[in-house]
Every structure is written in structure tokens, then in C-alpha cells.
Design a protein around this motif. Structure first.
Motif, short mmCIF file in Angstrom:
data_model
loop_
_atom_site.label_atom_id
_atom_site.label_comp_id
_atom_site.label_asym_id
_atom_site.label_seq_id
_atom_site.Cartn_x
_atom_site.Cartn_y
_atom_site.Cartn_z
N SER A 4 -2.07 0.54 3.93
CA SER A 4 -2.91 -0.64 3.80
C SER A 4 -4.17 -0.51 4.66
O SER A 4 -4.10 -0.05 5.80
CB SER A 4 -2.12 -1.88 4.24
N ARG A 5 -5.31 -0.93 4.10
CA ARG A 5 -6.56 -0.90 4.87
C ARG A 5 -6.55 -1.93 6.00
O ARG A 5 -7.21 -1.73 7.01
CB ARG A 5 -7.75 -1.18 3.96
N THR A 6 -5.83 -3.02 5.80
CA THR A 6 -5.86 -4.11 6.78
C THR A 6 -4.66 -4.12 7.71
O THR A 6 -4.67 -4.81 8.73
CB THR A 6 -5.93 -5.47 6.05
N ASN A 7 -3.60 -3.39 7.38
CA ASN A 7 -2.40 -3.33 8.22
C ASN A 7 -1.93 -1.89 8.32
O ASN A 7 -1.22 -1.41 7.44
CB ASN A 7 -1.30 -4.22 7.62
N PRO A 8 -2.29 -1.18 9.37
CA PRO A 8 -1.95 0.24 9.48
C PRO A 8 -0.46 0.51 9.61
O PRO A 8 -0.03 1.66 9.56
CB PRO A 8 -2.70 0.70 10.73
N ASP A 9 0.35 -0.53 9.77
CA ASP A 9 1.80 -0.36 9.84
C ASP A 9 2.48 -0.60 8.50
O ASP A 9 3.71 -0.55 8.41
CB ASP A 9 2.40 -1.31 10.89
N TRP A 54 0.58 -3.00 -8.05
CA TRP A 54 -0.81 -3.11 -7.62
C TRP A 54 -0.95 -3.29 -6.11
O TRP A 54 -1.90 -2.82 -5.50
CB TRP A 54 -1.50 -4.25 -8.37
N GLY A 55 0.01 -3.95 -5.50
CA GLY A 55 -0.05 -4.13 -4.06
C GLY A 55 -0.01 -2.85 -3.27
O GLY A 55 -0.44 -2.80 -2.12
N SER A 56 0.49 -1.77 -3.88
CA SER A 56 0.55 -0.47 -3.21
C SER A 56 -0.65 0.40 -3.52
O SER A 56 -0.77 1.51 -2.99
CB SER A 56 1.83 0.26 -3.63
N ILE A 57 -1.54 -0.09 -4.41
CA ILE A 57 -2.72 0.67 -4.84
C ILE A 57 -3.99 -0.02 -4.37
O ILE A 57 -4.84 0.59 -3.71
CB ILE A 57 -2.71 0.83 -6.37
N ASN A 58 -4.13 -1.28 -4.71
CA ASN A 58 -5.33 -2.02 -4.34
C ASN A 58 -5.34 -2.29 -2.83
O ASN A 58 -4.31 -2.64 -2.25
CB ASN A 58 -5.38 -3.34 -5.10
N GLY A 59 -6.49 -2.10 -2.21
CA GLY A 59 -6.60 -2.36 -0.78
C GLY A 59 -5.92 -1.33 0.08
O GLY A 59 -5.58 -1.61 1.24
#
Length: 716
Positions: A368-373, A336-341
Motif C-alpha cells: 500500500s502507498r499509504t500504509n507500508p505495513d 482492486w484493493g490489492s492493485i489500486n493505490g
């Protein structure tokens, strides 16, 4: 001829409708992005429920159907729970459906078709909102199935009753009459259910448009969303694409999408492998690979998955669908961490290149929407071997781990590619790698011009960083897009994000791909003398960023000449059409040449050396107890394309000052003192080593004392 009923006065509801419609001024404008859409933009999936009178066994009596629903134990919470298993954030309820008997699952004041006494819709809205989900109501514009499943002359629609209610003759079997009836239902549900979240419309009706229905929705419920099935109507917030097939691989649903981001896009598809959209008495299987593949690839294109399941009369799903939901609940938790957000990679949000990779591999990437790296690579179809290779899109990679296990993955980076090696365990549905980067390198800002442009879509739009604008070639081919770098600079590649407003494969003679096919690339010192092309070739019709590598050169001007596109002349809309969202010149590859990173815990450990948890370390682990004797060591094996000097960087933890001894290929060891202030936060040190062509060993130890703990090494 229908008899007009004069004995009944027009109800208050109609008066409200008239007043509300009179307050709407002018047609609504298209709003590509709006705050009301945020819950959909934050969503990954929805649950699509078709459930009504014609759910098997079919009911022709509205009262009997309601009784069987209630006596069967229908409970809105069941649907909410099943939606949550699918990690869905909204539910679309399709009961007022043209092929399900046009029932209204609420106690409507408006006659014309089945209406229940129990407020099923209200109960669903309350249950979903309490769980943090949204409910969207399906509405049809289509009366043509008024007799389906009935004897000749019978109808699911009651024109006489509705005409009595309205005070004038209305034939519900015509599109205009049905449009008037359904218009009233929109007004009623807007007033009755303030906590509803919007409408899912299948499709437009001329009566609605003439009478400003959508404008009325906007003014009455400004926070509700509007979705349309298969029609990209500008006033709608989202377009849904229904049950697309024919692409390869079969799960790669985005290949059939023809609308460009940032438009909200949805893919709606059935989970059962056969049968109707509604329960028909059967219990077909669910294709796990196909369904999960669609879910993942849609996420990789920032497309919402609307998954249709076939509720029985009592609301429960057949056992095969329940079993899939139970499996998906646990399976999706693990990734889920790779899908959500996240957003799809390789498009407007940056990210690694998705699609077709090496040795038969295929998948998508997310960012990630919040961390482009922070990036994720989803391998839905594994390669034939243990190596995965994909374009890095200029991102400098610092670590790669298996998302599920946390295990470090050996990687190298060079010539525009990220290569993962030694992967032996592949998940049958989606192997996910977590890729940490330290930014992008080598992208130039250029002044753009073109040999042809459509009005309002100049070449400069391909270099403005805004994916809401684009360059349009005005259907002129061949056509050239020129890059002026301002001064002579090193050039290695071109990158092109073509507008994703056409399918990626030939779905039919009239629905084809408007992407670049044959190309030529030229360079010039002065923008006038171009000479022969430095690169020629053919690009595949694939979604996501495309790359054209150029032999290393230094120049000021670069010209991309597009010879033709993939669309055939039979597709008159897309033939010779070319649109580019963004394009840029790359002056260097990430890492310059080749970068190899290896986690210490993935190396060969000898003696007392052991892997230990380290929350602040790359991959969540490090190696301890190195040293106090040369037998306690860590040995890395790295490849070098050619002999020569390399930069060796290593991350370590220590509180104070200690030394590593480093030996390459069993040669004399060099002592390297390093300092730090924490055993939990890594520091970094860089030195130079000489490697041989091919495989090399690099051994870390301490010949007589304890060494620092070792996190990872990077060889450049």
C-alpha cells in the motif's frame, strides 16, 4: 520535381508555430519525477485503441470512412465505458498511425492527409474527462507506409496540398518532410485541445528534435505528459515497451523491461491472441490467463498496462474482446484493493519478495502507498500443494487473510520466510492474500565501500535509501562491496536490490541480464583479515530483492564479492556491468525463530463456540461463546520444530475481567485472567507454554463461566 505553390499565403497557424518555437530557449532537461506525471503514477492501466482508414473494411475515401463511422453509431462514451471495465484510467487513441492511413480524427486546418469534419477526438476528450479518465493522442514520426494497402503510385499523404499550405516544397514521404508536417499537427492539437493530457510518440523524428518540439510542448502545455515507444528518451515522462515475449512464465511481462524505477514505465500489448493491432475483420480469442497475469505482474513492478483492443469502423470491439472486458470488470473489482493505490513489492517501496516461490508457484507482491505495513501476495501460478513460501524481507507478519473471502490463513514465519499453510482453494488467475505486518526488523545501517566504482556512482549510493542513486562497479569483475557495521553485531543475511535496468532473461545475444551470478561472502573483525568465504553460491537472474543467507555469526565487517554476472560478452552494453540501488545486512529474522499465527475462527470449534463478525478484529471475525463448561472450546493445532518453551500471545475482546483456561496437548489447564474495555476492540496477552516436537494442540475454554471472545493466537 515537386512544384512550389506560391498562390496561397501562409496561414495564421504557421505564424503561431514560428512565434511559439522562437520562445523556446535551449533543449529540455530530463525530469525523472514531476507533478504532471501524477495521474500516470496513480494509474494502473490504459486502453490502447488503433482505429483509422485501414480498419477493416479499408476505406480510401476520407469522407466515406467518416460517414460509415457516424452511420455505424460511433459514440465516444462506449470507449470510455469499455476502458472503465478494464479499470483503466486513460485512453490512447492511435488514428494518425503510419499503417492505418494517417487520418486525423478532428477537423484539422492543415492539409496533408485525411481529416474529418466531425471532431471525434474532441468528443473523446470530453467524454473521458467527464468520467475522470484522460485521453492521450498517439503521434507517429514514420512516413514509410505511405502506400500500404493502395495501388502502385497512390499515397495516403498529399505532399502538394501541404506544400501549397506551407508556401514551399515539402515531400511528406521523407522523414524530414513528414517531420515538418507532423510538427504542425502537434502545434494545432496543443492549441485546439487544452483538455488533452499528452502525446504517445512512436518514435523520435530528427526534424522534431532540431526544431525543439518537445521543448515547445513543455512550454505550451506544461501539464501534459510525453510517452515514447521503445526508446528511453530522457525528456519523455514514460517509456512504453511494446509486445514483449519470450519470458517464462509468459505472463511475467516485467522480465522484458530494461528501465529502472522511479522512471514511469508502461507495457503495451494486444489482448487478441492473433491478428494486427487494428481490426482486420477477424475475432480472435483473448487469453484470460495471459492477459490478467500481465496486468497483475505489471502492477507488481509498478508498471502500467496499456492494453490494445481492435475497434471496428463503428468503434465497437469484436465480441471476444467485449466478453473479456465484461469479465475483467467484475474480476478486477474483487481484488482492486490489492492493485489500486499500491506499488510493486520487493523494489524501491519495500514489500515481500516477488517472483519464483516454492513448488512451481509464481507471482508478485504489492504494498500500500499509504500504509507500508499492508501487503498483498498475488499468486498467479499456484504451488503444487497447499503451502506457499516466500521471503518476508524482514517484515514481522501479524495476520494473513484471503482477500476475496476474508477467511483467515494459517501462517508461520522463520529463517527469513513467510509460510502459508492449508490453502485448498486457489483462484485460476490470481489468488490474493492480504498480509498485515507490524514493521521491519533486523536491518543495519552500514558504511559502504567498494573495490571499484564508476564516476558519480560510489558505493555509498547503495546505502543512502534513495533508489534514484546507485552504485556502479565500472564494469570491473570480480568486484567487492563492503559493509562496515561500526561495531561487532549479529549477522544472518545480505539483501541486495540490483538496479532493474536490464531484462531478466536472455532476450537475444545483445539484450541480456546484468544481475549477479556467482558470489562469495566474507566476514572480518577488523576489515583486513577475511579468511575463507562463509557463503558462496549462484543467484538466479530474477527481478526484485535478492537474499544471501549467512551462517549465524557476529562480526563488524561483511564483504560481498561478485565473481561474475549473467550477461554474456555478446551483449557489450551489459557485459560485466553491475549496478546496485540498495544493499543491507540483516542481523535477525523477523520473529527471531519461527512465528505461527492462527485466527480463532480457523481453529476447531466445539460445543457452543461459534465464529462471529468483528470489524475491529484480525480477519474481521472472532469466536464467541467459549466456556460455561469445558465442552465449549476452541482448539488450535500448531507445529514446533523442536520441543521447548514458546511464547503464546492471544488477542481477545471483553468488557471487564474474565478468564481463559488453556491446555496444551490435553495437559493440565492453566487459568489466565484477562481484562478489557470493549467487545469490539481486541486486547492482547502473552504467556509461556511448553510444546513438543511436531504437532501440538492448544485448547481455550472456561470450566464454569463465560470466557472472553477470542480473536487469534500467535506462537513464537
Amino acid at each position: 520535381m515537386m512544384r512550389r505553390r506560391l498562390g496561397r499565403s501562409v496561414t495564421v497557424l504557421v505564424a503561431v508555430l514560428v512565434v511559439a518555437a522562437s520562445l523556446v530557449a535551449g533543449p529540455a532537461s530530463a525530469e525523472l519525477e514531476h507533478p504532471r506525471q501524477q495521474f500516470l503514477r496513480d494509474s494502473q492501466a490504459g486502453l490502447f485503441i488503433h482505429w483509422g482508414l485501414r480498419t477493416s473494411p479499408q476505406h480510401t475515401s476520407c469522407g466515406a470512412w467518416e460517414s460509415d463511422v457516424t452511420n455505424g453509431g460511433w459514440n465516444a462514451q462506449y470507449w470510455v465505458n469499455e476502458a472503465k471495465k478494464l479499470h483503466a484510467q486513460y485512453i490512447v487513441l492511435a488514428t494518425f498511425h503510419s499503417r492505418l492511413g494517417y487520418a486525423r480524427p478532428w477537423p484539422s486546418a492543415i492539409p496533408g492527409s485525411c481529416r474529418t469534419n466531425r471532431d471525434f477526438l474532441g468528443e473523446l476528450v470530453s467524454a473521458s474527462n467527464a468520467a475522470g479518465l484522460r485521453t492521450i493522442l498517439y503521434m507517429t514520426d514514420d512516413p514509410q507506409w505511405w502506400n500500404e494497402g493502395l495501388s502502385s503510385g497512390q499515397s495516403w499523404l498529399d505532399s502538394d496540398a501541404y506544400s501549397d499550405y506551407k508556401g514551399h516544397d515539402v515531400d511528406l514521404h521523407t522523414r524530414d518532410g513528414f517531420g515538418e508536417y507532423s510538427y504542425d499537427l502537434f502545434v494545432e492539437t496543443m492549441q485546439r485541445y487544452p483538455n488533452l493530457s499528452g502525446y504517445w510518440i512512436d518514435n523520435d523524428n530528427a526534424y522534431w528534435e532540431r526544431n525543439g518540439l518537445y521543448e515547445l510542448v513543455r512550454s505550451t502545455r506544461p501539464n501534459w505528459t510525453l510517452s515514447n515507444n521503445n526508446e528511453d528518451t530522457s525528456i519523455m515522462d514514460m517509456i512504453s515497451n511494446e509486445q514483449k515475449t519470450g519470458m517464462s512464465p509468459a505472463y511475467d511481462y516485467p522480465q522484458a523491461v530494461y528501465t529502472a524505477a522511479p522512471r514511469l514505465i508502461e507495457a503495451d500489448y494486444k489482448l487478441p491472441v492473433s491478428g494486427a493491432w487494428w481490426y482486420d475483420g477477424s475475432n480472435p480469442s483473448v487469453d484470460y490467463k495471459l492477459t490478467l497475469g500481465r496486468y497483475v505482474t505489471n502492477t507488481g513492478s509498478s508498471i502500467k498496462s496499456l492494453m490494445a483492443e481492435t475497434a471496428q469502423v463503428n468503434g465497437r470491439f469484436p465480441s471476444n474482446q467485449e466478453a473479456f472486458n465484461n469479465f475483467a470488470s467484475t474480476y478486477l473489482d474483487g481484488i482492486w484493493g490489492s492493485i489500486n493505490g499500491t506499488e510493486g513489492g520487493g523494489y524501491a517501496y519495500g514489500g515481500l519478495k516477488p517472483g519464483f516461490w516454492n513448488d512451481g508457484a509464481h507471482g508478485v507482491t504489492t504494498v500500500s502507498r499509504t500504509n507500508p505495513d499492508l501487503h498483498f501476495v498475488h499468486v498467479v501460478t499456484r504451488p503444487s500443494g497447499s503451502t506457499l513460501r516466500l521471503r518476508d524481507n524482514g517484515y514481522r507478519v501479524t495476520s494473513v487473510t484471503n482477500l476475496r473471502t476474508g477467511a483467515s490463513v494459517a501462517f508461520s514465519q522463520g529463517n527469513g520466510f513467510l509460510t502459508l499453510t492449508g490453502v485448498s482453494a486457489w483462484d485460476q488467475y490470481d489468488t490474493v492474500f492480504r498480509v498485515q505486518t507490524s514493521g521491519r526488523v533486523g536491518r543495519y545501517t552500514a558504511t559502504m565501500s567498494a573495490s571499484a566504482s564508476a564516476s558519480g556512482h560510489p558505493a555509498s549510493h547503495a546505502a543512502d535509501g534513495d533508489y534514484r542513486t546507485y552504485w556502479d562497479s565500472n564494469k570491473s569483475l570480480p568486484v567487492s562491496l563492503r559493509f562496515d557495521l561500526g561495531s561487532a553485531k549479529p549477522v544472518r543475511y545480505l539483501a541486495i536490490n540490483q538496479r532493474e535496468d536490464s531484462v531478466a532473461y536472455a532476450r537475444s545475444d545483445t539484450e541480456q541480464s546484468a544481475r549477479i551470478r556467482q558470489y562469495r561472502v566474507y566476514v572480518s573483525a577488523n576489515g583486513t583479515d577475511w579468511g575463507s568465504p562463509v557463503a558462496t553460491g549462484t543467484l538466479p537472474s530474477h527481478r526484485g530483492v535478492a537474499f544471501v543467507d549467512i551462517p549465524a555469526t557476529t562480526t563488524r565487517h561483511v564483504r560481498l564479492e561478485v565473481v561474475n554476472t549473467h550477461a554474456a560478452s555478446t551483449d557489450t552494453t551489459r557485459f560485466q556491468r553491475l549496478r546496485v540501488d540498495e544493499a543491507w545486512v540483516g542481523g535477525e529474522y523477523a520473529g527471531g525463530g519461527t512465528t505461527t499465527g492462527v485466527e480463532a475462527e480457523a481453529a476447531t470449534l466445539s460445543g457452543r463456540a461459534v465464529s462471529a463478525a468483528c470489524a475491529g478484529c484480525s480477519g474481521g471475525a472472532k469466536v464467541r461463546f467459549i466456556g460455561n463448561g469445558s465442552a465449549d472450546h476452541v482448539t488450535f493445532t500448531v507445529q514446533a520444530a523442536a520441543a521447548g518453551a514458546r511464547q503464546l500471545s492471544f488477542d481477545y475482546t471483553v468488557d471487564g475481567t474474565r478468564s481463559f483456561f488453556v491446555s496444551v496437548n490435553n495437559g493440565a489447564a492453566a487459568e489466565i485472567p484477562v481484562s478489557g474495555t470493549s467487545w469490539g476492540t481486541p486486547a492482547s496477552h502473552t504467556t509461556t507454554v511448553t510444546l513438543a516436537e511436531g504437532a501440538n494442540t492448544i485448547r481455550f475454554f472456561n470450566d464454569g463461566a463465560n470466557a472472553p471472545d477470542l480473536d487469534k493466537i500467535t506462537v513464537t
